[in-house]
Design an enzyme around this catalytic site. Structure first.
Site, PDB file in Angstrom:
ATOM      1  N   HIS B  36       0.838  -1.210   0.000  1.00  0.00           N
ATOM      2  CA  HIS B  36       0.000   0.000   0.000  1.00  0.00           C
ATOM      3  C   HIS B  36       0.868   1.254   0.000  1.00  0.00           C
ATOM      4  O   HIS B  36       0.574   2.224  -0.704  1.00  0.00           O
ATOM      5  CB  HIS B  36      -0.900   0.027   1.247  1.00  0.00           C
ATOM      6  CG  HIS B  36      -2.193  -0.716   1.084  1.00  0.00           C
ATOM      7  ND1 HIS B  36      -2.323  -2.046   1.386  1.00  0.00           N
ATOM      8  CD2 HIS B  36      -3.411  -0.310   0.660  1.00  0.00           C
ATOM      9  CE1 HIS B  36      -3.572  -2.423   1.150  1.00  0.00           C
ATOM     10  NE2 HIS B  36      -4.250  -1.390   0.712  1.00  0.00           N
ATOM     11  N   LYS B 101     -10.466  -9.187   6.812  1.00  0.00           N
ATOM     12  CA  LYS B 101     -11.082  -9.649   8.056  1.00  0.00           C
ATOM     13  C   LYS B 101     -11.274  -8.472   9.006  1.00  0.00           C
ATOM     14  O   LYS B 101     -10.496  -7.526   8.978  1.00  0.00           O
ATOM     15  CB  LYS B 101     -10.231 -10.777   8.633  1.00  0.00           C
ATOM     16  CG  LYS B 101      -9.415 -10.534   9.854  1.00  0.00           C
ATOM     17  CD  LYS B 101      -8.705 -11.802  10.242  1.00  0.00           C
ATOM     18  CE  LYS B 101      -7.436 -11.496  11.029  1.00  0.00           C
ATOM     19  NZ  LYS B 101      -7.650 -11.053  12.384  1.00  0.00           N
TER      20      LYS B 101
END
Lengths: 72, 186
Positions: B36, B101
């Site tokens: 990222h 998650k």
């Protein structure tokens, strides 16, 4: 004479919980996370170590709207 | 159970409702924290991402080394909320699905609604089980990051739950309402 109340046994060590949750791991590395583990539990043939089991528990709580009290 | 294909189509996103159980097939891209950061650099420089982003689905995960005869070892989801700050960048680049998650922030939920994108919840802790739905995997960028490189992964029938849909509805709405009510009572 009043009967003395039996003191409730409190499970403090993992070994005390073992018969309820799983078995000692035969291999050091968990197949899921690759971390060294002490124990495993099988849920529908899927193996979870002590770390992964907590992740799975979180998934169940988040996805099924369960509360921790549903497990007690 | 709904069957969906990645990259996603607008009609698929429209038909998905929070709480739906889905089986995802097609191409997804793994993304972890370090990748990222490198993508953000490219974004700031106005450069293209090293993978096709239009309607793409990303999977917050990093594979473990492959076993013989398998494309990778295990591939379990990681906590998505760590990557919340990068969501505006991903959506702006055309990404329309995220698998991970844990819960997302209210800001992410609003952004998903704004861009008509979806957040899928995968079973935490079951990376070895989930890897059986991976038919192929290869690193496509940032290989110097090792397992945190971006992998192009071919999924077939990967099980997940729609946690936040394209209308901003989430599977936690009811629970959050209850929490609010309880707080108000106190």
């Amino acid at each position: 004479m009043r009967k003395k109340k039996k003191k409730r046994k409190i499970r403090t060590r993992f070994e005390d919980w073992l018969p309820l949750v799983g078995q000692l791991a035969d291999k050091p590395e968990c197949p899921n996370c690759g971390e060294e583990r002490e124990w495993s539990v099988f849920i529908e043939k899927i193996e979870f170590c002590e770390h992964c089991f907590l992740d799975y528990l979180e998934f169940l709580i988040l996805s099924q709207g369960l509360s921790i009290f549903d497990f007690l | 159970m709904k069957l969906i294909k990645s990259p996603l189509e607008a009609k698929d996103i429209f038909n998905l409702i929070a709480g739906d159980k889905v089986l995802i097939s097609g191409t997804v891209y793994t993304l972890r924290d370090s990748a990222h950061k490198l993508l953000l650099q490219l974004f700031k420089e106005g450069k293209d991402f090293p993978f096709p982003t239009q309607n793409a689905v990303i999977y917050y995960a990093a594979p473990t080394p492959p076993k013989a005869g398998h494309p990778l070892g295990s591939l379990g989801p990681t906590t998505a909320s760590r990557m919340d700050v990068y969501v505006p960048m991903l959506l702006e680049k055309g990404i329309r699905g995220m698998i991970g998650k844990g819960k997302r922030s209210d800001e992410v939920r609003e952004l998903l609604k704004q861009y008509k994108a979806v957040y899928f919840l995968a079973a935490g802790g079951a990376g070895a089980y989930l890897a059986q739905f991976v038919k192929d995997a290869k690193p496509v960028a940032f290989q110097e990051l090792g397992p945190e490189a971006i992998y192009e992964v071919q999924l077939e029938g990967f099980p997940a739950i729609v946690a936040i849909d394209g209308e901003g509805r989430s599977i936690w709405d009811e629970e959050e309402e209850k929490e609010k009510e309880n707080k108000d009572k106190i």
